[in-house]
Design a protein around this motif. Structure first.
Motif, PDB file in Angstrom:
ATOM      1  N   VAL A 123       0.817  -1.212   0.000  1.00  0.00           N
ATOM      2  CA  VAL A 123       0.000   0.000   0.000  1.00  0.00           C
ATOM      3  C   VAL A 123       0.855   1.268   0.000  1.00  0.00           C
ATOM      4  O   VAL A 123       0.448   2.299  -0.533  1.00  0.00           O
ATOM      5  N   ASP A 124       2.054   1.216   0.581  1.00  0.00           N
ATOM      6  CA  ASP A 124       2.945   2.382   0.581  1.00  0.00           C
ATOM      7  C   ASP A 124       3.862   2.406  -0.634  1.00  0.00           C
ATOM      8  O   ASP A 124       4.509   3.409  -0.900  1.00  0.00           O
ATOM      9  N   LYS A 125       3.884   1.299  -1.375  1.00  0.00           N
ATOM     10  CA  LYS A 125       4.738   1.231  -2.568  1.00  0.00           C
ATOM     11  C   LYS A 125       3.999   1.716  -3.814  1.00  0.00           C
ATOM     12  O   LYS A 125       4.516   2.542  -4.572  1.00  0.00           O
ATOM     13  N   TYR A 126       2.786   1.202  -4.027  1.00  0.00           N
ATOM     14  CA  TYR A 126       2.036   1.532  -5.236  1.00  0.00           C
ATOM     15  C   TYR A 126       0.971   2.601  -5.015  1.00  0.00           C
ATOM     16  O   TYR A 126       0.404   3.109  -5.979  1.00  0.00           O
ATOM     17  N   GLY A 127       0.686   2.925  -3.766  1.00  0.00           N
ATOM     18  CA  GLY A 127      -0.296   3.974  -3.492  1.00  0.00           C
ATOM     19  C   GLY A 127      -1.678   3.426  -3.229  1.00  0.00           C
ATOM     20  O   GLY A 127      -2.032   2.319  -3.637  1.00  0.00           O
ATOM     21  N   ARG A 128      -2.479   4.233  -2.526  1.00  0.00           N
ATOM     22  CA  ARG A 128      -3.829   3.807  -2.153  1.00  0.00           C
ATOM     23  C   ARG A 128      -4.762   3.761  -3.362  1.00  0.00           C
ATOM     24  O   ARG A 128      -5.506   2.810  -3.562  1.00  0.00           O
ATOM     25  N   LYS A 129      -4.711   4.800  -4.174  1.00  0.00           N
ATOM     26  CA  LYS A 129      -5.654   4.942  -5.281  1.00  0.00           C
ATOM     27  C   LYS A 129      -5.469   3.842  -6.328  1.00  0.00           C
ATOM     28  O   LYS A 129      -6.457   3.287  -6.835  1.00  0.00           O
ATOM     29  N   ALA A 130      -4.230   3.515  -6.637  1.00  0.00           N
ATOM     30  CA  ALA A 130      -3.961   2.479  -7.645  1.00  0.00           C
ATOM     31  C   ALA A 130      -4.496   1.126  -7.190  1.00  0.00           C
ATOM     32  O   ALA A 130      -5.144   0.405  -7.962  1.00  0.00           O
ATOM     33  N   LEU A 131      -4.242   0.766  -5.929  1.00  0.00           N
ATOM     34  CA  LEU A 131      -4.733  -0.513  -5.417  1.00  0.00           C
ATOM     35  C   LEU A 131      -6.258  -0.547  -5.382  1.00  0.00           C
ATOM     36  O   LEU A 131      -6.878  -1.567  -5.714  1.00  0.00           O
ATOM     37  N   LEU A 132      -6.867   0.563  -4.973  1.00  0.00           N
ATOM     38  CA  LEU A 132      -8.331   0.637  -4.945  1.00  0.00           C
ATOM     39  C   LEU A 132      -8.922   0.449  -6.334  1.00  0.00           C
ATOM     40  O   LEU A 132      -9.898  -0.288  -6.518  1.00  0.00           O
ATOM     41  N   LEU A 133      -8.347   1.119  -7.319  1.00  0.00           N
ATOM     42  CA  LEU A 133      -8.874   1.077  -8.677  1.00  0.00           C
ATOM     43  C   LEU A 133      -8.756  -0.318  -9.286  1.00  0.00           C
ATOM     44  O   LEU A 133      -9.719  -0.857  -9.849  1.00  0.00           O
ATOM     45  N   VAL A 134      -7.588  -0.919  -9.176  1.00  0.00           N
ATOM     46  CA  VAL A 134      -7.385  -2.279  -9.699  1.00  0.00           C
ATOM     47  C   VAL A 134      -8.327  -3.254  -9.003  1.00  0.00           C
ATOM     48  O   VAL A 134      -8.948  -4.116  -9.636  1.00  0.00           O
ATOM     49  N   SER A 135      -8.448  -3.108  -7.698  1.00  0.00           N
ATOM     50  CA  SER A 135      -9.286  -4.007  -6.907  1.00  0.00           C
ATOM     51  C   SER A 135     -10.755  -3.936  -7.319  1.00  0.00           C
ATOM     52  O   SER A 135     -11.394  -4.971  -7.546  1.00  0.00           O
ATOM     53  N   THR A 136     -11.304  -2.734  -7.424  1.00  0.00           N
ATOM     54  CA  THR A 136     -12.732  -2.594  -7.731  1.00  0.00           C
ATOM     55  C   THR A 136     -13.061  -3.058  -9.149  1.00  0.00           C
ATOM     56  O   THR A 136     -14.094  -3.694  -9.371  1.00  0.00           O
ATOM     57  N   VAL A 137     -12.196  -2.758 -10.111  1.00  0.00           N
ATOM     58  CA  VAL A 137     -12.457  -3.167 -11.496  1.00  0.00           C
ATOM     59  C   VAL A 137     -12.429  -4.690 -11.625  1.00  0.00           C
ATOM     60  O   VAL A 137     -13.347  -5.306 -12.201  1.00  0.00           O
ATOM     61  N   LEU A 138     -11.385  -5.327 -11.096  1.00  0.00           N
ATOM     62  CA  LEU A 138     -11.281  -6.784 -11.193  1.00  0.00           C
ATOM     63  C   LEU A 138     -12.388  -7.476 -10.400  1.00  0.00           C
ATOM     64  O   LEU A 138     -12.928  -8.499 -10.832  1.00  0.00           O
ATOM     65  N   THR A 139     -12.726  -6.911  -9.248  1.00  0.00           N
ATOM     66  CA  THR A 139     -13.824  -7.460  -8.447  1.00  0.00           C
ATOM     67  C   THR A 139     -15.135  -7.380  -9.222  1.00  0.00           C
ATOM     68  O   THR A 139     -15.949  -8.312  -9.194  1.00  0.00           O
ATOM     69  N   GLY A 140     -15.339  -6.267  -9.923  1.00  0.00           N
ATOM     70  CA  GLY A 140     -16.544  -6.110 -10.734  1.00  0.00           C
ATOM     71  C   GLY A 140     -16.664  -7.179 -11.811  1.00  0.00           C
ATOM     72  O   GLY A 140     -17.746  -7.728 -12.041  1.00  0.00           O
ATOM     73  N   PHE A 141     -15.551  -7.507 -12.466  1.00  0.00           N
ATOM     74  CA  PHE A 141     -15.576  -8.553 -13.501  1.00  0.00           C
ATOM     75  C   PHE A 141     -15.854  -9.932 -12.897  1.00  0.00           C
ATOM     76  O   PHE A 141     -16.528 -10.764 -13.508  1.00  0.00           O
ATOM     77  N   CYS A 142     -15.328 -10.185 -11.706  1.00  0.00           N
ATOM     78  CA  CYS A 142     -15.603 -11.465 -11.032  1.00  0.00           C
ATOM     79  C   CYS A 142     -17.094 -11.610 -10.733  1.00  0.00           C
ATOM     80  O   CYS A 142     -17.697 -12.665 -10.975  1.00  0.00           O
ATOM     81  N   LEU A 143     -17.698 -10.548 -10.199  1.00  0.00           N
ATOM     82  CA  LEU A 143     -19.121 -10.574  -9.881  1.00  0.00           C
ATOM     83  C   LEU A 143     -19.968 -10.701 -11.143  1.00  0.00           C
ATOM     84  O   LEU A 143     -20.990 -11.398 -11.153  1.00  0.00           O
ATOM     85  N   LEU A 144     -19.531 -10.042 -12.208  1.00  0.00           N
ATOM     86  CA  LEU A 144     -20.254 -10.121 -13.482  1.00  0.00           C
ATOM     87  C   LEU A 144     -20.206 -11.550 -14.032  1.00  0.00           C
ATOM     88  O   LEU A 144     -21.215 -12.053 -14.566  1.00  0.00           O
ATOM     89  N   SER A 145     -19.068 -12.212 -13.897  1.00  0.00           N
ATOM     90  CA  SER A 145     -18.937 -13.599 -14.366  1.00  0.00           C
ATOM     91  C   SER A 145     -19.898 -14.523 -13.614  1.00  0.00           C
ATOM     92  O   SER A 145     -20.542 -15.394 -14.217  1.00  0.00           O
ATOM     93  N   ILE A 146     -19.991 -14.331 -12.309  1.00  0.00           N
ATOM     94  CA  ILE A 146     -20.905 -15.147 -11.499  1.00  0.00           C
ATOM     95  C   ILE A 146     -22.350 -14.898 -11.921  1.00  0.00           C
ATOM     96  O   ILE A 146     -23.148 -15.843 -12.050  1.00  0.00           O
ATOM     97  N   ALA A 147     -22.683 -13.636 -12.149  1.00  0.00           N
ATOM     98  CA  ALA A 147     -24.048 -13.281 -12.555  1.00  0.00           C
ATOM     99  C   ALA A 147     -24.410 -13.923 -13.890  1.00  0.00           C
ATOM    100  O   ALA A 147     -25.508 -14.479 -14.049  1.00  0.00           O
TER     101      ALA A 147
END
Length: 474
Positions: free
Chosen positions: A312-336
């Motif tokens: 979190v201190d290496k890549y920053g808060r915003k970058a981790l949040l953005l990657v996390s939410t986008v990939l999580t969204g695709f996982c949920l979409l696949s399940i749906a």
């Protein structure tokens, strides 16, 4: 080289480690509590259940935990300052111990409802008390590491309940939870209250003794004076509740934390944790049964959270949040999409691996960013005089988001099928990603003063960095 570095960091911190690990054992119990419904719901509605109930009745076991957490906020605020951080943690551990005993011998749903409500209140108290306690006893060189122990212990609780619940008798999980809490009571009982709280209560002699315990072999007088000055300053900077709305930077901070804390549940984390076995059973995968999948899921979350705490201190808060939410969204979409195809009688046997793989990737991507970064940002984004109030409101948003997501899932799944709530959760995840891009500031490497100016929309002048007043914790 690594050994030398590790030795220099942890040298002389054994008592801090002992207090942090023993005091946060409750988090293992809390993780078990949170994930308990996943393996237990299928059992409770089965013919083998020793408690006769219905699907509608057991579904309330999820919601009532969140309701208890929300109702416990006023009690938490009162007790943490009235009796102290240490006594609050001991009280919560004792109450949790009683709760697990009741669950172990319960023969009626009423007992489970009462205990789940109580667990919600207790969990809230513990997760407010322990981070405060750690911040007040820890040396700055290991404060971040000690703070992460609480959340890692919680994930250990998920691993335990997912490993024990599906395979062993109903009473086994309560026994394990009780044993963990007994260890906490036996060890943490002998650990002193934080010196910060003792000075706040005008007990300088006890504060000195406490600080000597946490700084063995060191002269504590200078640090004691620094803590005293900090307390005097904070007592003179009491924030008004209306400043949360009236001050622009506080208003923006509350909005950010509302979206991030509530957003953790709008992307279905509570729904999946509490219904993992039910969801995977409904998927009908032929590649892995839900019990084994639950164990793998919890282990992946634990590993991912550990990795994220170092990144979190290496890549920053915003970058981790953005990657996390986008990939999580695709996982949920696949399940749906999978459940949608299954509902239309499409032969999904050849692709029945999709729900399991999606859930496992979800465990990784969620904890990589959205599941851990909001905890870091909460401590950074509020000024010192509004921190307690802001963190309490942020915690309330977390609980409200959990209640909404669980109820939304129950309603949509019953009315339209399993695919609809996951479509909604995937849309929520992509929406949060857009919010992060345009509204969440990057706080990595910034002083608290820089963050406050950033929230206010004012330009920070680098030449002022040498001014101690500018870089102070406001």
């Amino acid at each position: 080289m690594e050994k030398q570095c590790g030795k220099s960091i942890f040298s002389g911190t054994f008592t801090q480690l002992l207090a942090s690990v023993s005091g946060s054992l409750f988090a293992i119990s809390d993780g078990m509590t949170y994930g308990w419904t996943a393996p237990m719901l299928p059992y409770l509605v089965s013919e083998e259940s020793h408690i006769k109930t219905t699907k509608e009745e057991v579904e309330w076991l999820e919601t009532i935990l969140m309701v208890g957490s929300f109702c416990g906020l006023p009690t938490t605020i009162y007790l943490v300052d009235k009796i102290g951080r240490r006594k609050s943690l001991l009280l919560a551990a004792l109450a949790s111990l009683v709760g697990w005993i009741i669950i172990g011998i319960a023969n009626n749903m009423i007992y489970l409802y009462v205990v789940r409500f109580m667990f919600g209140m207790i969990g809230n108290m513990s997760f407010v008390s322990m981070p405060m306690y750690i911040a007040e006893i820890a040396e700055s060189k290991i404060r971040g590491f000690l703070a992460s122990i609480v959340y890692l212990q919680m994930l250990v609780g998920f691993v335990i309940v997912y490993s024990v619940g599906p395979y062993l008798p109903f009473y086994t999980t309560p026994v394990v939870g009780a044993v963990v809490l007994i260890f906490e009571l036996l060890i943490f009982w002998w650990v002193p209250e934080s010196p910060y709280y003792l000075l706040f209560k005008n007990k300088p002699d006890e504060a000195r003794t406490s600080l000597q315990y946490f700084r063995p072999g060191k002269d504590v007088e200078i640090e004691l004076k620094e803590i005293t000055r900090a307390i005097e300053r904070q007592k003179s900077e009491k924030g008004r509740i209306q400043d949360i709305i009236l001050v622009k930077s506080n208003r923006k901070a509350i909005l950010i934390m509302t979206v991030l804390n509530g957003g953790q549940h709008i992307v279905a984390i509570s729904v999946i944790l509490m219904n993992l076995h039910v969801i995977l059973n409904s998927a009908g995968s032929i590649y892995m049964d839900s019990a084994h999948a639950g164990i793998v899921f919890s282990v992946i979350m634990l590993i991912s959270a550990k990795v994220a705490s170092f990144q979190v201190d290496k890549y920053g808060r915003k970058a981790l949040l953005l990657v996390s939410t986008v990939l999580t969204g695709f996982c949920l979409l696949s399940i749906a999409i999978y459940f949608n195809l299954k509902l239309t009688y499409y032969d999904v046997r050849s692709v029945s691996w999709i729900p399991i793989v999606s859930v496992m990737i979800y465990a990784c991507t969620f904890k990589l960013g959205l599941g851990i970064v909001p905890i870091v940002i909460t401590a950074e984004i509020f000024p010192a005089k509004m921190k307690a109030m802001g963190m309490t409101i942020a915690d309330a948003m977390y609980v409200i988001g959990a209640i909404i997501s669980v109820q939304l899932y129950i309603w949509l799944e019953s009315a339209y099928g399993m695919h609809v709530p996951f479509y909604v959760f995937s849309i929520g995840s992509f929406s949060i990603a857009i919010f992060i891009v345009y509204y969440v500031p990057e706080t990595k490497g910034k002083t608290l003063e820089e963050i406050q100016l950033l929230l206010k929309g004012e330009k920070y002048v680098p030449s002022h960095k040498s001014d101690p007043l500018l870089t102070a914790d406001i």
